[in-house]
Design a protein around this motif. Structure first.
Motif, PDB file in Angstrom:
ATOM      1  N   THR A 166      35.485  10.918   9.555  1.00 18.43           N
ATOM      2  CA  THR A 166      36.334   9.725   9.619  1.00 18.43           C
ATOM      3  C   THR A 166      35.519   8.451   9.779  1.00 18.43           C
ATOM      4  O   THR A 166      35.820   7.419   9.161  1.00 18.43           O
ATOM      5  CB  THR A 166      37.324   9.859  10.788  1.00 18.43           C
ATOM      6  N   GLU A 167      34.472   8.501  10.612  1.00 14.58           N
ATOM      7  CA  GLU A 167      33.662   7.302  10.842  1.00 14.58           C
ATOM      8  C   GLU A 167      32.966   6.855   9.555  1.00 14.58           C
ATOM      9  O   GLU A 167      32.898   5.665   9.239  1.00 14.58           O
ATOM     10  CB  GLU A 167      32.621   7.572  11.923  1.00 14.58           C
ATOM     11  N   ILE A 168      32.425   7.821   8.819  1.00 15.92           N
ATOM     12  CA  ILE A 168      31.739   7.484   7.563  1.00 15.92           C
ATOM     13  C   ILE A 168      32.734   6.934   6.549  1.00 15.92           C
ATOM     14  O   ILE A 168      32.449   5.968   5.835  1.00 15.92           O
ATOM     15  CB  ILE A 168      31.011   8.716   7.002  1.00 15.92           C
ATOM     16  N   GLY A 170      35.398   5.317   7.183  1.00 12.31           N
ATOM     17  CA  GLY A 170      35.726   3.952   7.591  1.00 12.31           C
ATOM     18  C   GLY A 170      34.695   2.949   7.105  1.00 12.31           C
ATOM     19  O   GLY A 170      35.043   1.872   6.608  1.00 12.31           O
ATOM     20  N   TRP A 171      33.406   3.318   7.215  1.00 11.35           N
ATOM     21  CA  TRP A 171      32.352   2.421   6.742  1.00 11.35           C
ATOM     22  C   TRP A 171      32.371   2.301   5.216  1.00 11.35           C
ATOM     23  O   TRP A 171      32.138   1.212   4.664  1.00 11.35           O
ATOM     24  CB  TRP A 171      30.985   2.922   7.210  1.00 11.35           C
TER      25      TRP A 171
END
Length: 352
Positions: A166-168, A170-171
């Motif tokens: 999810t974090e990747i 988002g970026w």
């Protein structure tokens, strides 16, 4: 008050709380989240069912704000935009891009590239200047990267999001959005430069009609016939005006989406979004064929945009009318050296 009295009062209050809590919990048992039904009931009860019915039907309210549509709480027609975008345009756009890739692949396998009918002579003909090539490759880079970032915004949630953390994700989506917003104005500037620089070479004439009738000599019974053409043939002119018309559409709709500070309504934003997507998809599909011709579909087709020069055989076969005009120019003669020509020019006299 005695301890026995306090104990009985505590028991009675607890019993009353439980008695009134059970119906509330039962009414919210069907909600997707705890207490959602209770909250919904309270909100409806506070405003009234008739009020929310009027809001859903598009009834306007009252506000002291002067901004457009601040008196519209819920924009019901926005659902139409959502359906057109998600249920129709996105799937059909993906199908069009995939179909274009399949078509050029089949063209290469079944029809094959267009070969020169005679060997190269080695004599070079000047076709594109450094400014022309810099403009072309700047536009190519900008268009391709904007296309990839735009496709990420539209289709990334289907193909990238499920396979990355999810974090990747988002970026990735943040970078795609920022890049798309800031590179858009640069695309607009390059588009204007392309129009000013090349529109004279891209006006249609009678020669182009014959070129289209023979499909550029690339397919069918006319394959290998090399129909006549000036500096630009009919196909190159069509690609040019495709870029200008739909590029202008992308630019205008993109500015409306990028700068929603000029009293744009939600309808303006929705229509701009649909127009932006449609124009971009048309250009992407069109340039898939353009890239195919330049890289694979025509022998020596990319030489001119890489070095600025084309072989004499290529110029004679694909742009014979232009070749006849420029073949006798000094820069197209064997052994021509611009530095030597400049040094051989007589220097102005300095005598008084």
């Amino acid at each position: 008050m005695t301890k026995r009295t306090q104990r009985w009062l505590t028991i009675m209050v607890t019993a009353l709380i439980m008695l009134f809590s059970v119906p509330a919990m039962a009414s919210g048992s069907d909600a997707t989240t705890p207490g959602e039904a209770v909250v919904k009931k309270e909100v409806i009860g506070f405003a009234g069912a008739d009020y929310w019915r009027m809001v859903k039907d598009g009834e306007k309210g009252y506000t002291t704000s002067g901004w457009p549509e601040h008196d519209v709480l819920i924009s019901v027609p926005g659902q139409t935009w959502y359906i057109l975008k998600e249920k129709w345009m996105s799937p059909l756009g993906a199908l069009a891009i995939f179909g274009s890739l399949v078509m050029v692949t089949l063209a290469y396998v079944v029809i094959g590239p267009l070969k020169l009918s005679k060997p190269k002579t080695g004599r070079k003909i000047k076709r594109w200047s450094r400014i022309d090539r810099a403009l072309h490759w700047s536009m190519a880079f900008t268009f391709l990267t904007l296309g990839f970032s735009g496709l990420t915004l539209v289709y990334g949630k289907h193909f990238i999001k499920p396979i990355v953390p999810t974090e990747i994700w988002g970026w990735i989506i943040f970078a795609a959005k920022q890049y798309h917003n800031y590179m858009g104005p640069i695309f607009a500037i390059l588009l204007l430069a392309v129009l000013v620089k090349w529109w004279r070479k891209s006006t249609f004439n009678k020669v182009d009609i014959e070129w289209f009738k023979k499909m550029g000599g690339m397919v069918g019974k006319h394959k290998g016939s090399h129909p006549s053409a000036g500096f630009s043939n009919g196909g190159e002119k069509a690609i040019f005006w495709l870029l200008i018309i739909f590029g202008f559409s992308i630019t205008v709709s993109g500015f409306i989406l990028d700068f929603p500070i000029f009293d744009q309504t939600r309808r303006d934003m929705e229509l701009s979004n649909l127009l932006h997507m449609l124009s971009a998809l048309i250009l992407i599909c069109g340039f898939i064929f353009h890239i195919y011709i330049g890289l694979f579909g025509m022998e020596a087709g990319l030489d001119g945009m890489v070095t600025g020069d084309v072989d004499e055989t290529w110029a004679r076969e694909h742009h014979n009318l232009w070749f006849d005009e420029v073949k006798d120019l000094p820069e197209n003669q064997p052994g021509y050296e611009p530095e030597k020509v400049l040094s051989d020019k007589p220097k102005p006299s300095t005598d008084g």
